[in-house]
Design a protein around this motif. Structure first.
Motif, PDB file in Angstrom:
ATOM      1  N   ASN A  41       0.829  -1.212   0.000  1.00 14.21           N
ATOM      2  CA  ASN A  41       0.000   0.000   0.000  1.00 14.21           C
ATOM      3  C   ASN A  41       0.860   1.258   0.000  1.00 14.21           C
ATOM      4  OD1 ASN A  41      -2.983   0.067   0.172  1.00 14.21           O
ATOM      5  ND2 ASN A  41      -2.682  -1.507   1.704  1.00 14.21           N
ATOM      6  N   ILE A  42       1.921   1.223   0.797  1.00 16.53           N
ATOM      7  CA  ILE A  42       2.816   2.378   0.871  1.00 16.53           C
ATOM      8  C   ILE A  42       3.486   2.582  -0.491  1.00 16.53           C
ATOM      9  CG2 ILE A  42       4.944   3.239   1.944  1.00 16.53           C
ATOM     10  CD1 ILE A  42       4.002   1.837   4.555  1.00 16.53           C
ATOM     11  N   LEU A  44       2.257   1.853  -3.331  1.00  7.60           N
ATOM     12  CA  LEU A  44       1.240   2.403  -4.239  1.00  7.60           C
ATOM     13  C   LEU A  44       1.076   3.915  -4.025  1.00  7.60           C
ATOM     14  CD1 LEU A  44      -0.759   1.414  -6.384  1.00  7.60           C
ATOM     15  CD2 LEU A  44      -2.425   1.076  -4.561  1.00  7.60           C
ATOM     16  N   ASP A  45       1.072   4.335  -2.763  1.00  9.45           N
ATOM     17  CA  ASP A  45       1.002   5.778  -2.482  1.00  9.45           C
ATOM     18  C   ASP A  45       2.161   6.500  -3.169  1.00  9.45           C
ATOM     19  OD1 ASP A  45      -1.232   5.566  -0.839  1.00  9.45           O
ATOM     20  OD2 ASP A  45      -0.084   5.491   1.024  1.00  9.45           O
ATOM     21  N   GLY A  48       1.773   6.820  -6.886  1.00  8.65           N
ATOM     22  CA  GLY A  48       0.796   7.879  -7.159  1.00  8.65           C
ATOM     23  C   GLY A  48       1.411   9.263  -7.019  1.00  8.65           C
ATOM     24  N   GLN A  49       2.201   9.464  -5.967  1.00  9.17           N
ATOM     25  CA  GLN A  49       2.857  10.760  -5.772  1.00  9.17           C
ATOM     26  C   GLN A  49       3.818  11.029  -6.923  1.00  9.17           C
ATOM     27  OE1 GLN A  49       4.625  10.786  -1.824  1.00  9.17           O
ATOM     28  NE2 GLN A  49       2.693  10.176  -0.872  1.00  9.17           N
ATOM     29  N   SER A 128      -0.191  14.560  -0.641  1.00  2.91           N
ATOM     30  CA  SER A 128       0.736  13.494  -0.259  1.00  2.91           C
ATOM     31  C   SER A 128       0.949  13.440   1.252  1.00  2.91           C
ATOM     32  CB  SER A 128       2.087  13.717  -0.940  1.00  2.91           C
ATOM     33  OG  SER A 128       1.925  13.867  -2.324  1.00  2.91           O
ATOM     34  N   GLU A 131      -0.955  10.947   3.208  1.00  2.00           N
ATOM     35  CA  GLU A 131      -0.494   9.566   3.051  1.00  2.00           C
ATOM     36  C   GLU A 131       0.778   9.325   3.866  1.00  2.00           C
ATOM     37  OE1 GLU A 131      -2.416   9.982  -1.321  1.00  2.00           O
ATOM     38  OE2 GLU A 131      -0.258   9.852  -1.172  1.00  2.00           O
TER      39      GLU A 131
ATOM     40  N   TYR B  61      -6.804   8.735  -2.884  1.00  4.14           N
ATOM     41  CA  TYR B  61      -5.381   8.624  -2.554  1.00  4.14           C
ATOM     42  C   TYR B  61      -4.591   8.840  -3.843  1.00  4.14           C
ATOM     43  CZ  TYR B  61      -6.205   6.862   2.134  1.00  4.14           C
ATOM     44  OH  TYR B  61      -6.573   6.769   3.448  1.00  4.14           O
ATOM     45  N   SER B  62      -3.349   9.349  -3.727  1.00  2.00           N
ATOM     46  CA  SER B  62      -2.541   9.644  -4.921  1.00  2.00           C
ATOM     47  C   SER B  62      -2.447   8.446  -5.852  1.00  2.00           C
ATOM     48  CB  SER B  62      -1.129  10.075  -4.533  1.00  2.00           C
ATOM     49  OG  SER B  62      -1.158  11.218  -3.728  1.00  2.00           O
ATOM     50  N   GLY B  63      -2.295   7.250  -5.266  1.00  5.60           N
ATOM     51  CA  GLY B  63      -2.066   6.074  -6.093  1.00  5.60           C
ATOM     52  C   GLY B  63      -3.309   5.229  -6.311  1.00  5.60           C
ATOM     53  N   CYS B  64      -4.488   5.815  -6.081  1.00  3.26           N
ATOM     54  CA  CYS B  64      -5.712   5.012  -6.174  1.00  3.26           C
ATOM     55  C   CYS B  64      -5.912   4.497  -7.592  1.00  3.26           C
ATOM     56  CB  CYS B  64      -6.932   5.831  -5.746  1.00  3.26           C
ATOM     57  SG  CYS B  64      -8.447   4.874  -5.885  1.00  3.26           S
ATOM     58  N   PHE B 151      -3.194  -0.581   7.198  1.00  2.23           N
ATOM     59  CA  PHE B 151      -3.273  -0.733   5.746  1.00  2.23           C
ATOM     60  C   PHE B 151      -4.078  -1.981   5.428  1.00  2.23           C
ATOM     61  CE2 PHE B 151       0.502   1.645   6.790  1.00  2.23           C
ATOM     62  CZ  PHE B 151       0.461   2.708   5.909  1.00  2.23           C
ATOM     63  N   GLY B 152      -5.137  -1.812   4.643  1.00  2.00           N
ATOM     64  CA  GLY B 152      -6.031  -2.935   4.378  1.00  2.00           C
ATOM     65  C   GLY B 152      -6.065  -3.328   2.917  1.00  2.00           C
ATOM     66  N   THR B 154      -7.538  -2.122   0.361  1.00  5.54           N
ATOM     67  CA  THR B 154      -7.291  -1.035  -0.580  1.00  5.54           C
ATOM     68  C   THR B 154      -6.703   0.126   0.207  1.00  5.54           C
ATOM     69  OG1 THR B 154      -9.451  -0.009  -0.260  1.00  5.54           O
ATOM     70  CG2 THR B 154      -9.304  -1.648  -2.011  1.00  5.54           C
ATOM     71  N   ALA B 155      -6.174   1.130  -0.520  1.00  9.75           N
ATOM     72  CA  ALA B 155      -5.493   2.261   0.126  1.00  9.75           C
ATOM     73  C   ALA B 155      -6.384   2.956   1.154  1.00  9.75           C
ATOM     74  CB  ALA B 155      -5.044   3.260  -0.934  1.00  9.75           C
ATOM     75  N   HIS B 175      -9.299  10.331   6.562  1.00 10.12           N
ATOM     76  CA  HIS B 175      -8.252  10.845   5.695  1.00 10.12           C
ATOM     77  C   HIS B 175      -8.463  12.331   5.490  1.00 10.12           C
ATOM     78  CE1 HIS B 175      -4.875   9.918   3.163  1.00 10.12           C
ATOM     79  NE2 HIS B 175      -5.387  10.602   2.179  1.00 10.12           N
TER      80      HIS B 175
END
Ligand SMILES: [Zn+2]
Lengths: 250, 175
Positions: A41-42, A44-45, A48-49, A128, A131, B61-64, B151-152, B154-155, B175
Protein backbone atom coordinates in the motif's frame (compact mmCIF):
# COMPACT_ATOMS: atom_id res chain seq x y z
CA UNK A 1 11.26 27.80 -18.77
CA UNK A 2 12.40 27.56 -15.14
CA UNK A 3 15.01 24.76 -15.20
CA UNK A 4 15.36 24.79 -11.40
CA UNK A 5 11.64 24.17 -10.97
CA UNK A 6 11.81 21.27 -13.43
CA UNK A 7 14.81 19.73 -11.65
CA UNK A 8 13.16 20.24 -8.26
CA UNK A 9 9.94 18.57 -9.41
CA UNK A 10 11.87 15.71 -10.99
CA UNK A 11 13.78 15.11 -7.78
CA UNK A 12 10.53 14.80 -5.83
CA UNK A 13 9.16 12.46 -8.49
CA UNK A 14 12.33 10.34 -8.61
CA UNK A 15 12.47 9.99 -4.82
CA UNK A 16 8.89 8.73 -4.74
CA UNK A 17 9.30 6.42 -7.73
CA UNK A 18 12.50 4.77 -6.57
CA UNK A 19 11.51 4.17 -2.94
CA UNK A 20 8.10 3.06 -4.20
CA UNK A 21 9.79 0.56 -6.51
CA UNK A 22 11.98 -0.74 -3.67
CA UNK A 23 8.95 -1.19 -1.41
CA UNK A 24 7.06 -2.96 -4.17
CA UNK A 25 9.81 -5.61 -4.20
CA UNK A 26 8.34 -6.81 -0.89
CA UNK A 27 4.99 -7.59 -2.50
CA UNK A 28 4.47 -11.32 -1.93
CA UNK A 29 7.55 -11.54 0.32
CA UNK A 30 6.45 -9.66 3.46
CA UNK A 31 7.06 -11.32 6.85
CA UNK A 32 3.31 -11.73 7.47
CA UNK A 33 0.33 -11.07 5.20
CA UNK A 34 -0.80 -7.86 6.93
CA UNK A 35 2.66 -6.30 6.68
CA UNK A 36 3.05 -7.43 3.08
CA UNK A 37 -0.21 -5.55 2.37
CA UNK A 38 0.98 -2.55 4.37
CA UNK A 39 4.23 -2.08 2.48
CA UNK A 40 2.55 -2.70 -0.87
CA UNK A 41 0.00 0.00 0.00
CA UNK A 42 2.82 2.38 0.87
CA UNK A 43 4.49 1.56 -2.45
CA UNK A 44 1.24 2.40 -4.24
CA UNK A 45 1.00 5.78 -2.48
CA UNK A 46 4.54 6.55 -3.66
CA UNK A 47 3.84 5.59 -7.28
CA UNK A 48 0.80 7.88 -7.16
CA UNK A 49 2.86 10.76 -5.77
CA UNK A 50 5.53 10.14 -8.41
CA UNK A 51 2.89 10.31 -11.16
CA UNK A 52 1.59 13.64 -9.91
CA UNK A 53 5.09 15.14 -9.91
CA UNK A 54 6.05 13.60 -13.28
CA UNK A 55 2.85 14.91 -14.87
CA UNK A 56 3.73 18.38 -13.67
CA UNK A 57 7.36 18.10 -14.81
CA UNK A 58 6.17 16.87 -18.22
CA UNK A 59 3.90 19.91 -18.59
CA UNK A 60 6.75 22.22 -17.62
CA UNK A 61 9.09 20.53 -20.08
CA UNK A 62 6.61 20.37 -22.94
CA UNK A 63 8.15 19.07 -26.14
CA UNK A 64 6.27 15.76 -25.99
CA UNK A 65 7.49 14.71 -22.52
CA UNK A 66 5.02 12.54 -20.62
CA UNK A 67 4.95 11.00 -17.15
CA UNK A 68 5.90 7.69 -18.80
CA UNK A 69 8.81 9.05 -20.81
CA UNK A 70 10.22 10.65 -17.66
CA UNK A 71 9.95 7.45 -15.63
CA UNK A 72 10.92 4.94 -18.30
CA UNK A 73 13.20 6.67 -20.77
CA UNK A 74 15.71 8.57 -18.65
CA UNK A 75 19.02 6.98 -17.70
CA UNK A 76 20.91 6.87 -14.39
CA UNK A 77 22.69 10.28 -14.57
CA UNK A 78 19.35 12.00 -15.20
CA UNK A 79 17.74 10.61 -12.03
CA UNK A 80 17.90 12.97 -9.06
CA UNK A 81 16.66 10.78 -6.19
CA UNK A 82 18.62 10.78 -2.93
CA UNK A 83 20.82 7.71 -2.61
CA UNK A 84 19.03 6.31 0.45
CA UNK A 85 15.97 5.54 -1.69
CA UNK A 86 17.88 3.30 -4.12
CA UNK A 87 19.76 1.16 -1.58
CA UNK A 88 18.71 -2.49 -1.58
CA UNK A 89 15.96 -3.44 0.88
CA UNK A 90 18.14 -5.67 3.03
CA UNK A 91 16.08 -7.32 5.77
CA UNK A 92 12.85 -6.06 7.32
CA UNK A 93 14.77 -3.95 9.84
CA UNK A 94 16.68 -2.15 7.10
CA UNK A 95 13.55 -1.59 5.02
CA UNK A 96 11.46 -0.20 7.88
CA UNK A 97 14.31 1.91 9.29
CA UNK A 98 14.96 3.40 5.83
CA UNK A 99 11.24 4.08 5.54
CA UNK A 100 11.24 5.82 8.92
CA UNK A 101 14.30 7.99 8.13
CA UNK A 102 12.88 8.93 4.73
CA UNK A 103 9.24 9.36 5.81
CA UNK A 104 10.28 11.70 8.62
CA UNK A 105 12.12 13.83 6.06
CA UNK A 106 9.20 13.68 3.63
CA UNK A 107 6.65 14.52 6.32
CA UNK A 108 8.31 17.81 7.27
CA UNK A 109 9.25 18.52 3.66
CA UNK A 110 5.65 18.28 2.43
CA UNK A 111 4.44 20.18 5.45
CA UNK A 112 6.59 23.13 4.31
CA UNK A 113 5.98 22.62 0.59
CA UNK A 114 2.23 23.08 1.17
CA UNK A 115 3.05 26.77 1.53
CA UNK A 116 4.93 26.99 -1.75
CA UNK A 117 3.99 29.90 -3.99
CA UNK A 118 3.89 27.34 -6.78
CA UNK A 119 0.27 26.21 -6.40
CA UNK A 120 0.80 22.90 -8.18
CA UNK A 121 3.66 21.81 -5.90
CA UNK A 122 1.63 23.00 -2.90
CA UNK A 123 -1.38 20.93 -3.99
CA UNK A 124 0.62 17.74 -4.52
CA UNK A 125 2.34 18.26 -1.16
CA UNK A 126 -0.95 18.72 0.71
CA UNK A 127 -2.38 15.60 -0.92
CA UNK A 128 0.74 13.49 -0.26
CA UNK A 129 1.15 14.67 3.33
CA UNK A 130 -1.98 12.79 4.38
CA UNK A 131 -0.49 9.57 3.05
CA UNK A 132 2.96 10.16 4.51
CA UNK A 133 1.39 10.67 7.93
CA UNK A 134 0.35 7.01 7.85
CA UNK A 135 3.78 5.93 6.54
CA UNK A 136 5.56 7.75 9.33
CA UNK A 137 3.32 6.30 11.99
CA UNK A 138 3.73 2.77 10.64
CA UNK A 139 7.52 2.96 10.24
CA UNK A 140 8.01 4.63 13.66
CA UNK A 141 6.15 1.76 15.26
CA UNK A 142 8.41 -0.77 13.52
CA UNK A 143 11.59 0.99 14.64
CA UNK A 144 10.34 1.04 18.23
CA UNK A 145 9.13 -2.56 18.07
CA UNK A 146 12.45 -3.84 16.71
CA UNK A 147 14.68 -1.70 18.92
CA UNK A 148 12.70 -2.52 22.01
CA UNK A 149 12.12 -6.15 21.04
CA UNK A 150 14.48 -9.13 21.31
CA UNK A 151 18.24 -9.18 21.22
CA UNK A 152 18.06 -10.39 17.63
CA UNK A 153 15.68 -7.65 16.47
CA UNK A 154 17.76 -4.97 18.16
CA UNK A 155 20.94 -6.33 16.61
CA UNK A 156 19.35 -6.21 13.17
CA UNK A 157 18.11 -2.67 13.70
CA UNK A 158 21.58 -1.51 14.77
CA UNK A 159 23.18 -3.21 11.77
CA UNK A 160 20.68 -1.42 9.52
CA UNK A 161 21.40 1.89 11.22
CA UNK A 162 25.09 1.42 10.56
CA UNK A 163 24.33 0.73 6.91
CA UNK A 164 21.96 3.67 6.39
CA UNK A 165 23.15 6.52 8.58
CA UNK A 166 25.79 7.92 6.19
CA UNK A 167 23.06 8.28 3.58
CA UNK A 168 20.79 10.50 5.69
CA UNK A 169 22.86 13.70 5.49
CA UNK A 170 22.34 14.05 1.76
CA UNK A 171 18.64 14.78 2.24
CA UNK A 172 19.52 18.09 3.92
CA UNK A 173 22.36 19.25 1.63
CA UNK A 174 20.73 21.49 -0.97
CA UNK A 175 21.55 21.05 -4.66
CA UNK A 176 21.86 24.25 -6.69
CA UNK A 177 18.27 23.93 -7.97
CA UNK A 178 16.99 23.60 -4.39
CA UNK A 179 18.78 26.76 -3.30
CA UNK A 180 17.44 28.58 -6.36
CA UNK A 181 13.87 27.48 -5.67
CA UNK A 182 14.07 28.47 -2.02
CA UNK A 183 15.14 31.95 -3.11
CA UNK A 184 12.10 32.11 -5.37
CA UNK A 185 9.80 31.16 -2.43
CA UNK A 186 8.76 27.98 -4.20
CA UNK A 187 11.06 25.54 -2.42
CA UNK A 188 11.53 24.60 1.23
CA UNK A 189 14.35 25.46 3.64
CA UNK A 190 16.20 22.18 4.23
CA UNK A 191 17.89 23.48 7.38
CA UNK A 192 14.47 23.82 9.04
CA UNK A 193 13.49 20.34 7.87
CA UNK A 194 16.76 19.05 9.32
CA UNK A 195 15.95 20.44 12.77
CA UNK A 196 12.49 18.85 12.80
CA UNK A 197 13.94 15.62 11.47
CA UNK A 198 16.60 15.45 14.20
CA UNK A 199 14.03 15.98 16.89
CA UNK A 200 11.63 13.33 15.61
CA UNK A 201 14.42 10.78 15.04
CA UNK A 202 15.70 11.42 18.56
CA UNK A 203 12.22 10.90 20.04
CA UNK A 204 11.59 7.64 18.24
CA UNK A 205 15.13 6.33 18.83
CA UNK A 206 14.74 7.05 22.55
CA UNK A 207 11.59 4.93 22.61
CA UNK A 208 13.39 2.24 20.65
CA UNK A 209 16.28 2.50 23.14
CA UNK A 210 18.91 3.10 20.45
CA UNK A 211 21.30 6.01 19.96
CA UNK A 212 21.85 8.38 17.06
CA UNK A 213 25.30 7.51 15.65
CA UNK A 214 28.07 10.02 16.34
CA UNK A 215 29.55 10.01 12.85
CA UNK A 216 28.33 12.76 10.58
CA UNK A 217 29.92 12.09 7.19
CA UNK A 218 27.38 12.29 4.39
CA UNK A 219 27.51 10.21 1.23
CA UNK A 220 26.00 12.34 -1.51
CA UNK A 221 25.58 12.69 -5.27
CA UNK A 222 22.07 11.45 -6.01
CA UNK A 223 20.54 14.90 -6.30
CA UNK A 224 22.87 15.71 -9.19
CA UNK A 225 22.78 12.32 -10.88
CA UNK A 226 25.78 10.57 -9.34
CA UNK A 227 24.38 7.29 -8.08
CA UNK A 228 25.38 4.04 -6.43
CA UNK A 229 25.63 0.99 -8.68
CA UNK A 230 22.19 -0.11 -7.39
CA UNK A 231 20.14 2.39 -9.38
CA UNK A 232 21.23 0.91 -12.72
CA UNK A 233 19.82 -2.47 -11.73
CA UNK A 234 16.52 -0.92 -10.64
CA UNK A 235 16.16 0.92 -13.94
CA UNK A 236 17.14 -2.14 -15.94
CA UNK A 237 14.24 -4.03 -14.42
CA UNK A 238 11.76 -1.17 -14.32
CA UNK A 239 12.44 0.18 -17.81
CA UNK A 240 12.99 -3.07 -19.70
CA UNK A 241 9.52 -3.30 -21.21
CA UNK A 242 9.40 0.28 -22.52
CA UNK A 243 12.95 -0.02 -23.87
CA UNK A 244 12.34 -3.34 -25.61
CA UNK A 245 8.82 -2.52 -26.83
CA UNK A 246 8.62 1.29 -27.07
CA UNK A 247 5.14 2.61 -26.42
CA UNK A 248 3.77 -0.77 -25.32
CA UNK A 249 0.42 -0.52 -23.50
CA UNK A 250 -1.97 -2.94 -21.86
CA UNK B 1 -15.48 28.21 -28.97
CA UNK B 2 -17.12 27.40 -25.69
CA UNK B 3 -19.50 29.37 -23.51
CA UNK B 4 -20.08 28.42 -19.89
CA UNK B 5 -23.71 27.62 -19.20
CA UNK B 6 -25.47 28.73 -16.06
CA UNK B 7 -24.80 26.61 -13.01
CA UNK B 8 -28.29 25.48 -12.08
CA UNK B 9 -29.54 24.55 -15.52
CA UNK B 10 -31.72 21.46 -15.95
CA UNK B 11 -29.06 20.14 -18.32
CA UNK B 12 -26.55 20.24 -15.53
CA UNK B 13 -28.95 18.51 -13.18
CA UNK B 14 -29.19 15.77 -15.78
CA UNK B 15 -25.40 15.28 -15.64
CA UNK B 16 -25.44 15.04 -11.85
CA UNK B 17 -28.17 12.39 -12.12
CA UNK B 18 -26.02 10.44 -14.58
CA UNK B 19 -23.02 10.64 -12.25
CA UNK B 20 -25.21 9.21 -9.51
CA UNK B 21 -25.22 5.94 -11.50
CA UNK B 22 -21.40 5.62 -11.54
CA UNK B 23 -20.12 3.54 -8.64
CA UNK B 24 -16.72 2.98 -7.09
CA UNK B 25 -15.28 -0.22 -8.62
CA UNK B 26 -13.75 -1.28 -5.31
CA UNK B 27 -16.72 -0.37 -3.09
CA UNK B 28 -19.62 -0.83 -5.54
CA UNK B 29 -22.24 0.11 -2.95
CA UNK B 30 -21.04 3.74 -3.09
CA UNK B 31 -21.57 6.12 -5.99
CA UNK B 32 -18.86 8.61 -6.86
CA UNK B 33 -21.15 11.33 -5.50
CA UNK B 34 -21.41 9.48 -2.16
CA UNK B 35 -17.62 9.49 -1.96
CA UNK B 36 -17.30 13.17 -2.74
CA UNK B 37 -14.99 12.50 -5.69
CA UNK B 38 -16.86 14.75 -8.15
CA UNK B 39 -15.82 18.35 -7.50
CA UNK B 40 -17.61 20.18 -10.29
CA UNK B 41 -19.73 19.85 -13.39
CA UNK B 42 -19.66 22.43 -16.15
CA UNK B 43 -21.27 22.50 -19.55
CA UNK B 44 -19.71 24.06 -22.59
CA UNK B 45 -21.68 24.82 -25.74
CA UNK B 46 -20.01 23.65 -28.91
CA UNK B 47 -20.20 25.32 -32.32
CA UNK B 48 -22.78 22.77 -33.45
CA UNK B 49 -24.96 23.71 -30.41
CA UNK B 50 -24.30 20.42 -28.69
CA UNK B 51 -23.34 20.45 -25.03
CA UNK B 52 -19.99 19.20 -23.81
CA UNK B 53 -19.85 18.18 -20.11
CA UNK B 54 -16.65 19.02 -18.26
CA UNK B 55 -16.38 16.96 -15.07
CA UNK B 56 -13.70 17.57 -12.45
CA UNK B 57 -12.87 14.68 -10.16
CA UNK B 58 -10.33 14.32 -7.35
CA UNK B 59 -8.51 11.14 -6.27
CA UNK B 60 -9.06 9.67 -2.82
CA UNK B 61 -5.38 8.62 -2.55
CA UNK B 62 -2.54 9.64 -4.92
CA UNK B 63 -2.07 6.07 -6.09
CA UNK B 64 -5.71 5.01 -6.17
CA UNK B 65 -5.93 2.63 -9.15
CA UNK B 66 -9.71 3.08 -9.29
CA UNK B 67 -9.41 6.60 -10.71
CA UNK B 68 -8.76 5.49 -14.29
CA UNK B 69 -11.69 3.07 -14.16
CA UNK B 70 -13.92 5.77 -12.69
CA UNK B 71 -12.94 8.21 -15.46
CA UNK B 72 -13.75 5.58 -18.05
CA UNK B 73 -17.10 4.77 -16.44
CA UNK B 74 -18.06 8.46 -16.37
CA UNK B 75 -17.21 8.62 -20.06
CA UNK B 76 -19.33 5.54 -20.77
CA UNK B 77 -22.33 6.91 -18.84
CA UNK B 78 -22.17 10.19 -20.77
CA UNK B 79 -21.75 8.45 -24.12
CA UNK B 80 -24.75 6.26 -23.42
CA UNK B 81 -26.79 9.37 -22.62
CA UNK B 82 -25.92 10.75 -26.05
CA UNK B 83 -23.12 13.19 -25.32
CA UNK B 84 -20.48 12.97 -28.02
CA UNK B 85 -17.78 15.14 -26.50
CA UNK B 86 -16.73 15.38 -22.90
CA UNK B 87 -13.75 16.24 -20.76
CA UNK B 88 -12.80 14.66 -17.46
CA UNK B 89 -10.29 16.66 -15.48
CA UNK B 90 -8.47 15.81 -12.27
CA UNK B 91 -7.92 18.33 -9.50
CA UNK B 92 -5.72 17.67 -6.44
CA UNK B 93 -6.63 20.74 -4.44
CA UNK B 94 -8.38 20.87 -2.06
CA UNK B 95 -7.24 17.37 -1.11
CA UNK B 96 -10.00 14.79 -0.75
CA UNK B 97 -11.15 14.02 2.77
CA UNK B 98 -13.53 11.46 4.25
CA UNK B 99 -15.39 14.48 5.69
CA UNK B 100 -16.93 14.84 2.24
CA UNK B 101 -18.66 11.49 2.54
CA UNK B 102 -22.39 11.87 3.11
CA UNK B 103 -24.22 10.37 6.12
CA UNK B 104 -26.22 8.28 3.69
CA UNK B 105 -22.97 6.94 2.24
CA UNK B 106 -21.74 6.00 5.72
CA UNK B 107 -24.95 4.07 6.35
CA UNK B 108 -24.58 2.25 3.03
CA UNK B 109 -20.98 1.33 3.86
CA UNK B 110 -21.98 -0.13 7.19
CA UNK B 111 -24.81 -2.16 5.65
CA UNK B 112 -22.25 -3.48 3.15
CA UNK B 113 -19.99 -4.69 6.00
CA UNK B 114 -17.38 -1.90 6.01
CA UNK B 115 -17.09 0.29 9.11
CA UNK B 116 -17.58 3.92 7.98
CA UNK B 117 -14.98 6.63 8.68
CA UNK B 118 -15.09 8.54 11.94
CA UNK B 119 -14.60 12.25 12.01
CA UNK B 120 -10.86 12.79 11.88
CA UNK B 121 -9.40 13.91 15.20
CA UNK B 122 -6.28 12.60 16.78
CA UNK B 123 -6.12 9.67 14.40
CA UNK B 124 -4.54 11.53 11.50
CA UNK B 125 -1.26 12.29 13.31
CA UNK B 126 2.06 10.47 12.90
CA UNK B 127 2.49 9.56 16.59
CA UNK B 128 3.46 5.92 17.10
CA UNK B 129 1.27 3.57 19.14
CA UNK B 130 -1.36 6.21 19.74
CA UNK B 131 -4.66 5.26 21.36
CA UNK B 132 -7.02 3.94 18.74
CA UNK B 133 -10.45 5.41 18.35
CA UNK B 134 -13.22 2.93 19.08
CA UNK B 135 -14.50 1.48 15.81
CA UNK B 136 -17.83 -0.32 15.82
CA UNK B 137 -18.04 -3.81 14.30
CA UNK B 138 -20.33 -3.53 11.23
CA UNK B 139 -21.39 -7.17 11.77
CA UNK B 140 -22.53 -7.33 15.41
CA UNK B 141 -22.27 -3.64 16.47
CA UNK B 142 -19.81 -4.43 19.25
CA UNK B 143 -17.34 -1.70 20.21
CA UNK B 144 -14.92 -4.33 21.48
CA UNK B 145 -12.70 -4.31 18.37
CA UNK B 146 -8.97 -4.06 17.68
CA UNK B 147 -6.81 -2.69 14.90
CA UNK B 148 -4.89 -5.34 12.96
CA UNK B 149 -3.24 -3.05 10.41
CA UNK B 150 -3.55 0.57 9.31
CA UNK B 151 -3.27 -0.73 5.75
CA UNK B 152 -6.03 -2.93 4.38
CA UNK B 153 -7.35 -4.42 1.14
CA UNK B 154 -7.29 -1.03 -0.58
CA UNK B 155 -5.49 2.26 0.13
CA UNK B 156 -8.59 3.74 1.78
CA UNK B 157 -9.17 0.96 4.31
CA UNK B 158 -7.63 -0.35 7.54
CA UNK B 159 -8.01 -3.89 8.82
CA UNK B 160 -9.77 -4.56 12.15
CA UNK B 161 -11.05 -7.58 14.04
CA UNK B 162 -14.02 -7.90 16.34
CA UNK B 163 -13.27 -9.42 19.74
CA UNK B 164 -16.90 -10.46 20.22
CA UNK B 165 -18.08 -12.04 16.96
CA UNK B 166 -14.44 -12.81 16.02
CA UNK B 167 -14.93 -11.61 12.45
CA UNK B 168 -12.33 -9.47 10.70
CA UNK B 169 -13.66 -6.33 9.00
CA UNK B 170 -12.54 -3.37 6.91
CA UNK B 171 -12.64 0.15 8.30
CA UNK B 172 -12.81 3.03 5.81
CA UNK B 173 -10.09 5.03 7.52
CA UNK B 174 -10.23 8.77 8.12
CA UNK B 175 -8.25 10.85 5.70
ZN1 LIG C 1 -18.50 -8.20 15.72
Amino acid sequence: MNQSLIDYTLQLADNALIIGHRNSEWCGHGPVLEQDIAISNIALDFIGQARNFYQYAAELLGNGATEDSLAFLRDVPEFKNVLITELPNGDWAQTTLRQFLFSTYQYYFYQQLQNSTDTRLAAIAAKSLKEVTYHLRWSSEWVIRLGDGTEESKHRLLTALDELWNFTGEMFLPAAYETALLQENMGVDLSIIHQHWNQKVQEVFAEASIQIPKKSWAQQGGKTGIHTEHLGYILAEMQFLQRAYPGAEW
Amino acid sequence: MTIAIQHTSPEEKKIWNLLETVTDPEVPVLTILDLGIVRSVELAQLDNHQLKPIITITPTYSGCPAMDVISMNIRMALLQAGYQQMEIKQALSPAWTTDWMSEEAKNKLKAYGIAPPQYKQAVCTPEAFQDEEAIQCPQCNSWNTALVSQFGSTACKALYKCNDCKEPFDYFKCH
